[in-house]
Design a protein around this motif. Structure first.
Motif, mmCIF file in Angstrom:
data_model
loop_
_atom_site.group_PDB
_atom_site.id
_atom_site.type_symbol
_atom_site.label_atom_id
_atom_site.label_comp_id
_atom_site.label_asym_id
_atom_site.label_seq_id
_atom_site.Cartn_x
_atom_site.Cartn_y
_atom_site.Cartn_z
ATOM 1 N N VAL A 53 17.370 -35.274 -50.722
ATOM 2 C CA VAL A 53 16.292 -34.615 -50.618
ATOM 3 C C VAL A 53 16.079 -34.038 -51.926
ATOM 4 C CG1 VAL A 53 15.099 -32.687 -49.505
ATOM 5 C CG2 VAL A 53 16.713 -34.313 -48.402
ATOM 6 N N PRO A 54 14.878 -34.376 -52.536
ATOM 7 C CA PRO A 54 14.528 -33.338 -53.925
ATOM 8 C C PRO A 54 14.616 -32.006 -53.865
ATOM 9 C CG PRO A 54 12.793 -35.015 -53.550
ATOM 10 C CD PRO A 54 13.743 -34.817 -52.153
ATOM 11 N N GLY A 55 15.091 -31.506 -54.839
ATOM 12 C CA GLY A 55 15.268 -29.995 -54.917
ATOM 13 C C GLY A 55 16.544 -29.822 -55.320
ATOM 14 N N PRO A 56 16.797 -28.263 -55.421
ATOM 15 C CA PRO A 56 18.026 -27.794 -56.062
ATOM 16 C C PRO A 56 19.099 -27.861 -54.929
ATOM 17 C CG PRO A 56 16.972 -26.062 -55.710
ATOM 18 C CD PRO A 56 16.113 -27.208 -55.409
ATOM 19 N N ASP A 57 20.525 -27.979 -55.155
ATOM 20 C CA ASP A 57 21.601 -28.094 -54.000
ATOM 21 C C ASP A 57 21.720 -26.832 -53.606
ATOM 22 O OD1 ASP A 57 23.695 -28.711 -52.882
ATOM 23 O OD2 ASP A 57 25.181 -28.499 -54.487
ATOM 24 N N ASP A 58 21.526 -26.668 -52.488
ATOM 25 C CA ASP A 58 21.626 -25.445 -51.766
ATOM 26 C C ASP A 58 22.953 -25.393 -51.006
ATOM 27 O OD1 ASP A 58 21.694 -26.998 -49.567
ATOM 28 O OD2 ASP A 58 19.937 -26.312 -48.461
ATOM 29 N N GLY A 59 24.282 -26.114 -51.498
ATOM 30 C CA GLY A 59 25.355 -25.820 -50.745
ATOM 31 C C GLY A 59 25.710 -26.452 -49.610
ATOM 32 N N THR A 60 24.739 -27.084 -48.965
ATOM 33 C CA THR A 60 24.879 -27.497 -47.581
ATOM 34 C C THR A 60 25.094 -29.161 -47.722
ATOM 35 O OG1 THR A 60 23.444 -25.833 -46.641
ATOM 36 C CG2 THR A 60 23.914 -27.810 -45.342
ATOM 37 N N ALA A 61 26.091 -29.796 -47.077
ATOM 38 C CA ALA A 61 26.148 -31.019 -46.503
ATOM 39 C C ALA A 61 26.456 -31.322 -45.240
ATOM 40 C CB ALA A 61 27.222 -31.607 -47.631
ATOM 41 N N PHE A 62 25.879 -32.619 -45.049
ATOM 42 C CA PHE A 62 25.955 -33.136 -43.381
ATOM 43 C C PHE A 62 26.771 -34.475 -43.743
ATOM 44 C CE2 PHE A 62 22.192 -30.225 -43.201
ATOM 45 C CZ PHE A 62 22.636 -29.542 -41.910
ATOM 46 N N LEU A 63 27.793 -34.576 -42.792
ATOM 47 C CA LEU A 63 28.705 -35.747 -42.773
ATOM 48 C C LEU A 63 28.253 -36.434 -41.259
ATOM 49 C CD1 LEU A 63 31.977 -34.390 -44.007
ATOM 50 C CD2 LEU A 63 30.172 -35.417 -45.303
ATOM 51 N N THR A 64 27.831 -37.708 -41.390
ATOM 52 C CA THR A 64 27.456 -38.494 -40.134
ATOM 53 C C THR A 64 28.607 -39.486 -40.058
ATOM 54 O OG1 THR A 64 25.087 -37.872 -40.483
ATOM 55 C CG2 THR A 64 25.843 -39.872 -39.115
ATOM 56 N N PHE A 65 28.986 -39.511 -38.691
ATOM 57 C CA PHE A 65 30.057 -40.570 -38.369
ATOM 58 C C PHE A 65 29.811 -41.069 -37.008
ATOM 59 C CE2 PHE A 65 32.301 -36.470 -37.152
ATOM 60 C CZ PHE A 65 32.501 -36.721 -36.050
ATOM 61 N N TYR A 66 30.287 -41.924 -36.569
ATOM 62 C CA TYR A 66 30.153 -42.956 -35.352
ATOM 63 C C TYR A 66 31.231 -43.106 -34.622
ATOM 64 C CZ TYR A 66 25.638 -43.750 -37.618
ATOM 65 O OH TYR A 66 24.142 -43.354 -38.614
ATOM 66 N N LEU A 67 31.327 -42.973 -33.353
ATOM 67 C CA LEU A 67 32.272 -43.556 -32.367
ATOM 68 C C LEU A 67 32.014 -44.410 -31.367
ATOM 69 C CD1 LEU A 67 34.015 -39.803 -31.768
ATOM 70 C CD2 LEU A 67 34.824 -41.719 -33.648
#
Length: 318
Positions: A53-67
């Protein structure tokens, strides 16, 4: 086949160590979504499922995994929570809340392969099983590695740091202990550099097949590397199999909190003058590992860095 999709909220600082924790819990890969700009190399080598996503890093990350819906999802999630609980004792990993949803049939687990290509670590050329060695590269030291879905490719800075240290310290016929062997890449690199024998340990049963397959791919007799499942820190059976006072070199490419617990257990394994090569250490955790080495009676002989990652090399007194 139906898959269940999970989306875990963490921080950009913690995303690497959380991904490692997911792997330790049995999760076969995770996709990263954050606002950190990707380099050109990242775009070429990584499977980017969700554009940044364009824009400054807000410190948040999402990790997506599948089972797979047919596996014991609750058991895997319980292991994930256990691993995260350990990390929370040492690091700020954010909320780590997990959203759940269903997704359609997909071959996502293999899609990343189109983004992982052969690469060099100094004179080593690391080649995955789905690529051929180019004629112009035939003179290089070829290391065939198929990481599979459960282990790293060797591209990560932590693995490369260890490989460069092995080049400095491996001598003909030396004995090597590889803790957290995974795909076996460090043990196999040591054998190619002249080590006589490698004993590897890992917590993931998938390591056994990975090591056997990669030894075969490199034409190395399986008798030269033994790999076992178990925790060297607290498993007496593994400790007995590993033995004591027999290793010229010990490698451990693991997270810093684990290295702190592991290091006192490593000292009895080393010969006098033996070398202990560690990696998997974020730069802010360097002092934790160097401190653990000194408390265990080891001399820190070298600290090397690549990006935000650190390798600490120590030595048992002679």
């Amino acid at each position: 086949m139906k898959w269940i999709k999970f989306r875990l909220k963490t921080t950009t600082q913690a995303e690497d160590i959380v991904i490692c924790a997911l792997a330790d819990a049995g999760v076969e890969g995770a996709q990263i979504e954050d606002q950190v700009p990707l380099s050109e190399e990242d775009l070429q080598q990584m499977f980017v499922d969700i554009p940044p996503v364009p824009g400054p890093d807000d410190g948040t990350a999402f990790l997506t995994f599948y089972l797979d819906e047919d596996e014991d999802v609750d058991a895997v999630l319980a292991r994930v929570e256990e691993e995260l609980a350990v990390l929370r004792r040492f690091s700020d990993i954010g909320p780590c809340t997990i959203e759940r949803s269903e997704t359609e049939d997909t071959d996502w687990i293999n899609n990343w392969k189109q983004y992982f290509h052969q690469f060099t670590v100094d004179e080593f050329l690391v080649v995955p099983s789905w690529e051929e060695v180019r004629p112009e590269d035939a003179g290089k030291r070829i290391l065939h590695i198929d990481p599979g879905t459960a282990f790293g490719t060797g591209m990560h800075e932590t693995t490369q740091l260890c490989m460069r240290q092995l080049k400095k310290y491996v001598t003909a016929g030396c004995e090597v202990l590889d803790v957290g062997t995974g795909s076996g890449i460090l043990g196999i690199a040591a054998l190619m550099l002249g080590a006589g024998h490698v004993f590897g340990t890992d917590l993931d049963p998938c390591a056994m097949d990975a090591v056997r397959g990669n030894l075969e791919a490199n034409g190395i007799d399986s008798s030269r590397m033994q790999a076992v499942i178990g925790n060297l820190i607290d498993d007496p059976a593994v400790q007995e199999m590993a033995g004591s006072g027999k290793y010229d070199i010990v490698t451990a490419n693991i997270l810093a909190p684990v290295l702190v617990e592991l290091t006192p257990r490593i000292v009895p394994c080393l010969k006098e003058g033996g070398i202990y090569i560690t990696s998997g250490i974020l730069d802010e955790k360097e002092a934790d590992v160097t401190g653990a080495c000194r408390r265990a009676g080891l001399k820190v002989v070298e600290v090397t860095r690549q990006g935000e990652w650190v390798s600490v090399t120590a030595q048992r007194s002679q």
